[in-house]
Motif scaffolding. Structure first.
Motif, PDB file in Angstrom:
ATOM      1  N   ALA A  51       0.809  -1.223   0.000  1.00  0.00           N
ATOM      2  CA  ALA A  51       0.000   0.000   0.000  1.00  0.00           C
ATOM      3  C   ALA A  51       0.839   1.268   0.000  1.00  0.00           C
ATOM      4  CB  ALA A  51      -0.928   0.009   1.213  1.00  0.00           C
ATOM      5  N   LYS A  55      -2.834   4.195  -4.523  1.00  0.00           N
ATOM      6  CA  LYS A  55      -3.907   5.156  -4.322  1.00  0.00           C
ATOM      7  C   LYS A  55      -5.220   4.456  -3.981  1.00  0.00           C
ATOM      8  CE  LYS A  55      -1.885   8.636  -7.393  1.00  0.00           C
ATOM      9  NZ  LYS A  55      -2.089   9.474  -8.610  1.00  0.00           N
ATOM     10  N   SER A  56      -5.303   3.174  -4.312  1.00  0.00           N
ATOM     11  CA  SER A  56      -6.454   2.346  -3.968  1.00  0.00           C
ATOM     12  C   SER A  56      -6.027   0.891  -4.128  1.00  0.00           C
ATOM     13  CB  SER A  56      -7.662   2.649  -4.864  1.00  0.00           C
ATOM     14  OG  SER A  56      -7.369   2.319  -6.218  1.00  0.00           O
ATOM     15  N   ARG A  58      -7.631  -3.264  -4.781  1.00  0.00           N
ATOM     16  CA  ARG A  58      -8.663  -4.293  -4.940  1.00  0.00           C
ATOM     17  C   ARG A  58      -8.125  -5.566  -4.308  1.00  0.00           C
ATOM     18  NH1 ARG A  58      -9.993  -6.362  -9.891  1.00  0.00           N
ATOM     19  NH2 ARG A  58     -12.167  -6.695  -9.261  1.00  0.00           N
ATOM     20  N   ALA A  77      -7.778   0.009   6.317  1.00  0.00           N
ATOM     21  CA  ALA A  77      -7.861   0.936   5.190  1.00  0.00           C
ATOM     22  C   ALA A  77      -8.487   2.267   5.610  1.00  0.00           C
ATOM     23  CB  ALA A  77      -8.662   0.307   4.054  1.00  0.00           C
ATOM     24  N   ARG A  81      -7.126   6.076   5.242  1.00  0.00           N
ATOM     25  CA  ARG A  81      -7.920   6.797   4.240  1.00  0.00           C
ATOM     26  C   ARG A  81      -7.592   6.278   2.841  1.00  0.00           C
ATOM     27  NH1 ARG A  81      -7.761  13.075   6.529  1.00  0.00           N
ATOM     28  NH2 ARG A  81      -8.626  12.575   8.600  1.00  0.00           N
ATOM     29  N   LEU A  82      -7.477   4.969   2.757  1.00  0.00           N
ATOM     30  CA  LEU A  82      -7.127   4.309   1.497  1.00  0.00           C
ATOM     31  C   LEU A  82      -8.385   3.663   0.918  1.00  0.00           C
ATOM     32  CD1 LEU A  82      -4.876   3.291  -0.473  1.00  0.00           C
ATOM     33  CD2 LEU A  82      -4.734   1.238   0.979  1.00  0.00           C
ATOM     34  N   PRO A  83      -8.828   4.093  -0.255  1.00  0.00           N
ATOM     35  CA  PRO A  83      -9.993   3.453  -0.866  1.00  0.00           C
ATOM     36  C   PRO A  83      -9.698   1.992  -1.199  1.00  0.00           C
ATOM     37  CG  PRO A  83      -9.512   5.570  -1.911  1.00  0.00           C
ATOM     38  CD  PRO A  83      -8.333   5.233  -1.055  1.00  0.00           C
ATOM     39  N   VAL A  84     -10.599   1.094  -0.822  1.00  0.00           N
ATOM     40  CA  VAL A  84     -10.409  -0.323  -1.082  1.00  0.00           C
ATOM     41  C   VAL A  84     -11.697  -0.947  -1.604  1.00  0.00           C
ATOM     42  CG1 VAL A  84      -8.511  -0.769   0.527  1.00  0.00           C
ATOM     43  CG2 VAL A  84     -10.880  -0.840   1.348  1.00  0.00           C
ATOM     44  N   GLU A  85     -11.531  -1.906  -2.483  1.00  0.00           N
ATOM     45  CA  GLU A  85     -12.621  -2.796  -2.878  1.00  0.00           C
ATOM     46  C   GLU A  85     -12.290  -4.144  -2.254  1.00  0.00           C
ATOM     47  OE1 GLU A  85     -14.489  -5.104  -6.770  1.00  0.00           O
ATOM     48  OE2 GLU A  85     -13.067  -3.451  -7.066  1.00  0.00           O
ATOM     49  N   ASP A 124      -5.304  -6.368  -7.029  1.00  0.00           N
ATOM     50  CA  ASP A 124      -4.038  -5.863  -6.505  1.00  0.00           C
ATOM     51  C   ASP A 124      -3.440  -6.859  -5.520  1.00  0.00           C
ATOM     52  OD1 ASP A 124      -3.928  -3.227  -7.787  1.00  0.00           O
ATOM     53  OD2 ASP A 124      -5.710  -2.816  -6.575  1.00  0.00           O
TER      54      ASP A 124
END
Length: 229
Positions: A51, A55-56, A58, A77, A81-85, A124
């Motif tokens: 990470a 920036k994000s 998956r 996450a 403040r890390l965008p995650v799917e 990812d």
């Protein structure tokens, strides 16, 4: 039971006729085992590494059980403040029921009942926690090949077959008053797990040449592959 080679035989929690309520109680206790034994720490350390420049992310979790690992990752996450799917996939429909019941409202984790091989590519990170020992050697090779082909990085977090752990776990489980199935299956799981040298031919058969096999406290055995950028 000898630990010279991997034990065989099904675990009680894998029985097709196990009541969903019993299954939910078992995986809830397994989540407690994971907290006591610091199970999430190696996986979160792995995610910290991948990470750094992301920036994000998956992330797919194969064999999520109660879903405790993905809930930990969601909190991890949020702190960054890390965008995650986040997607969890498990063959057992009772896992999805348990995970949904134990996941707070507002979570964006997607729970899927199905085969990891049907979940597409472009991940990812692909992770698994305490799943590898449930697989045969052939299933592990197929699993490694899938992760190698479909994820930029992957991490297997599992048990290590060790005499002290095998003798000590039933004592810990009894003192902690964990579910009898958790006591039984946990002991068998240790006997079914691999030792470091046993991963090497599996990785070779899967065509993986750049993975790292390492031990983590306590009695964890991890396999990590991060694609060079």
């Amino acid at each position: 039971m000898t630990l010279a080679s991997r034990a065989a035989g099904p675990e009680l929690m894998d029985a097709d006729d196990l009541d969903p309520a019993v299954y939910a109680a078992v995986v809830a206790d397994l989540a407690r085992v994971n907290r006591v034994t610091l199970a999430a720490r190696p996986t979160l350390t792995f995610l910290d590494r991948i990470a750094r420049e992301a920036k994000s992310l998956r992330i797919i979790d194969i064999g999520f059980g109660d879903g405790d690992m993905l809930r930990r990752i969601e909190r991890w996450a949020m702190k960054r403040r890390l965008p995650v799917e986040l997607v969890g996939v498990d063959l057992n429909p009772r896992s999805e029921q348990a995970a949904r019941a134990h996941t707070p409202a507002g979570s964006t984790i997607r729970w899927v009942t199905g085969d990891y091989a049907d979940q597409g590519d472009g991940w990812d990170a692909a992770i698994s926690s305490l799943v590898a020992h449930h697989m045969t050697d052939g299933e592990l090779v197929a699993f490694l090949r899938w992760m190698q082909a479909n994820a930029h990085a992957w991490f297997v977090n599992d048990l290590m077959r060790h005499g002290f752990a095998h003798r000590g776990y039933p004592v810990l489980a009894t003192l902690a008053r964990w579910h009898p199935i958790v006591r039984h299956d946990g002991t068998l799981s240790i006997a079914r797990s691999l030792r470091p040298a046993e991963w090497l031919p599996l990785l070779a058969a899967a065509g993986v040449t750049d993975a790292r096999v390492f031990r983590a406290f306590p009695f964890r055995l991890c396999v990590e592959r991060i694609c060079a950028t």
